[in-house]
Design an enzyme around this catalytic site. Structure first.
Site, PDB file in Angstrom:
ATOM      1  N   LYS A  47      75.154  36.602  43.423  1.00  0.00           N
ATOM      2  CA  LYS A  47      73.952  35.766  43.556  1.00  0.00           C
ATOM      3  C   LYS A  47      73.133  35.829  42.271  1.00  0.00           C
ATOM      4  CE  LYS A  47      71.709  39.682  45.856  1.00  0.00           C
ATOM      5  NZ  LYS A  47      71.431  40.280  47.173  1.00  0.00           N
ATOM      6  N   TYR A 264      47.867  41.422  21.121  1.00  0.00           N
ATOM      7  CA  TYR A 264      46.759  40.796  21.866  1.00  0.00           C
ATOM      8  C   TYR A 264      45.919  41.854  22.583  1.00  0.00           C
ATOM      9  CZ  TYR A 264      48.760  36.072  21.499  1.00  0.00           C
ATOM     10  OH  TYR A 264      49.226  34.869  21.059  1.00  0.00           O
TER      11      TYR A 264
HETATM   12  C1  LIG Z   1      72.017  41.583  47.231  1.00  0.00           C
HETATM   13  C2  LIG Z   1      72.750  42.005  48.425  1.00  0.00           C
HETATM   14  C3  LIG Z   1      73.846  42.890  48.312  1.00  0.00           C
HETATM   15  C4  LIG Z   1      74.207  43.584  47.022  1.00  0.00           C
HETATM   16  O1  LIG Z   1      73.313  44.643  46.841  1.00  0.00           O
HETATM   17  P1  LIG Z   1      73.356  45.588  45.550  1.00  0.00           P
HETATM   18  O2  LIG Z   1      72.316  46.592  45.808  1.00  0.00           O
HETATM   19  O3  LIG Z   1      73.062  44.714  44.385  1.00  0.00           O
HETATM   20  O4  LIG Z   1      74.719  46.169  45.493  1.00  0.00           O
HETATM   21  C5  LIG Z   1      74.591  43.138  49.442  1.00  0.00           C
HETATM   22  N1  LIG Z   1      74.249  42.590  50.641  1.00  0.00           N
HETATM   23  C6  LIG Z   1      73.178  41.773  50.786  1.00  0.00           C
HETATM   24  C7  LIG Z   1      72.843  41.236  52.129  1.00  0.00           C
HETATM   25  C8  LIG Z   1      72.380  41.478  49.696  1.00  0.00           C
HETATM   26  O5  LIG Z   1      71.307  40.690  49.841  1.00  0.00           O
END
Ligand SMILES: *Cc1c(COP(=O)(O)O)cnc(C)c1O
Length: 399
Positions: A47, A264
């Site tokens: 993702k 800044y």
């Molecule tokens: C993002 C996600 C993962 C992966 O998790 P990591 O901590 O990046 O390994 C697995 N399952 C679900 C439902 C997620 O949202």
């Protein structure tokens, strides 16, 4: 530019920071997690543009390493994935939007069904075809998924009988902290569910979940962060190989006297005569502004950002600007801290977990924020061992 001119495609110039992504390390990390999963198969969570590394490059590399199952968050990500992996199993974590079954079916994507309503809609849309899907049961996150008691009741009522091949999954709340009591509660809840859903494939562990000592057995591991080099065992040695290296260009170097301020708002004051270097990377590149180095943080003992110049850790001086960051390079080798020189922002032992910590956030946010302005260089193809690729990724310096 006349109204008819197309905007030029992004072409990095000499001042662009270089983001190197080691696809062989990515593939090696997946194989390591697969081997650690013993009897279970291992998916890859890709993702958010494969955690910022580039979905179109990461997915083929993972497929080359042997991965057949992928998880994305959104339907659009699933469609992108389809262009580079025609036959892979692809699950969409966001599940089914109202009326959204058609676009999932058209792209051969599997929803992660998060409620009884989504189950009903999916079964109806499949018209008796029983297309594959996952069922997400919430065992403590209160974010997505059916409550466990509701899932058990619906199961007894036969509400899932119209599903095709189905994957039972839950998601851990505090997997990165093995001492968190909620881990055992979620594991127990999932064991009970798996028993009630006998015959279903099961999926339990994210990156850190795979390293919990008493995780329930499952058929499919679901790591994301660790694939990209994040440490699934915070506080212990990182078993994963670094995948990402980020190097910015030094634009200018200057010497300032004690009492001079930088950036800044004058939030940083030179404690003595210092040499400062300004680099072409700022918060518009996705590097958090909160990583700035300020007098207030120094007084409070709060960590701030660092970069490596000539192998030496150089702290940030002042708050980040949109396109620029100032480093205190006083302790760096003089020949490295020069106009046209390089500052390593991630890599060479400066891990994404530490970068996140120094910005008051987590490595996940550092990865997914990796900006569009970088020159992206991909090394390897996912199949190689990557030893001696010459990318310099994590070679040496790490100790
Ligand atoms: C993002 C996600 C993962 C992966 O998790 P990591 O901590 O990046 O390994 C697995 N399952 C679900 C439902 C997620 O949202």
């Amino acid at each position: 530019m006349s109204p008819n001119d197309e905007p030029a495609e992004h072409e990095p110039g000499a001042d662009a920071a270089t983001l190197t992504i080691d696809l062989d390390a990515l593939g090696a990390n997946w194989r390591r997690l697969r081997d650690a999963s013993r009897d279970a198969a291992c998916a890859a969570v890709v993702k958010a543009n494969a955690y910022g590394t580039g979905l179109e490059r990461a997915v083929p590399a993972l497929a080359k390493a042997g991965c057949r199952t992928f998880f994305v968050a959104q339907v659009s990500e699933g469609r992108r994935l389809r262009h580079v992996a025609r036959d892979a199993e692809v699950y969409v974590l966001d599940g089914l939007a109202p009326g959204g079954a058609g676009e999932l079916i058209a792209a051969n994507l599997r929803p992660v069904l998060n409620s009884a309503e989504e189950v009903r809609e999916w079964v109806a849309a499949c018209g008796g075809a029983g297309l594959p899907a996952a069922l997400h049961v919430d065992t403590g996150m209160n974010r997505l998924g059916l409550p466990a008691d509701e899932a058990l009741r619906l199961k007894a009522e036969g509400a899932f009988d119209g599903l095709g091949e189905a994957l039972l999954m839950t998601h851990l709340v505090s997997a990165e902290d093995p001492a968190a009591p909620i881990n055992a509660r979620q594991a127990d809840a999932f064991r009970a569910l798996a028993q009630a859903f006998a015959g279903w494939r099961t999926s339990f562990a994210n990156s850190s979940g795979g390293f919990l000592p008493d995780a329930p057995p499952c058929d499919l591991a679901r790591p994301g962060y660790s694939l990209y080099g994040g440490n699934p065992t915070p506080g212990r040695e990182n078993p994963m190989r670094p995948v990402v290296r980020l190097e910015a260009v030094i634009l200018q170097v200057r010497d300032v006297p004690a009492g001079a301020t930088a950036g800044y708002g004058s939030h940083w004051t030179a404690p003595g005569p210092r040499r400062l270097a300004t680099i072409a990377l700022g918060y518009a590149d996705g590097y958090p502004r909160a990583a700035g180095g300020t007098d207030a943080k120094t007084r409070a003992g709060v960590p701030a950002g660092v970069a490596l110049v000539g192998g030496v850790r150089c702290p940030f001086s002042g708050v980040l600007s949109m396109d620029l960051t100032i480093l205190d390079v006083t302790d760096a080798p003089a020949e490295a801290a020069v106009r046209g020189g390089r500052a390593v922002m991630i890599g060479d032992g400066l891990e994404i977990d530490e970068v996140g910590m120094r910005a008051g956030t987590i490595g996940y946010e550092i990865l997914t924020g990796l900006g569009p302005r970088y020159r992206r260089v991909y090394v390897g193809d996912g199949a190689g061992t990557g030893a001696g690729t010459g990318s310099g990724t994590g070679a040496g310096g790490g100790g």
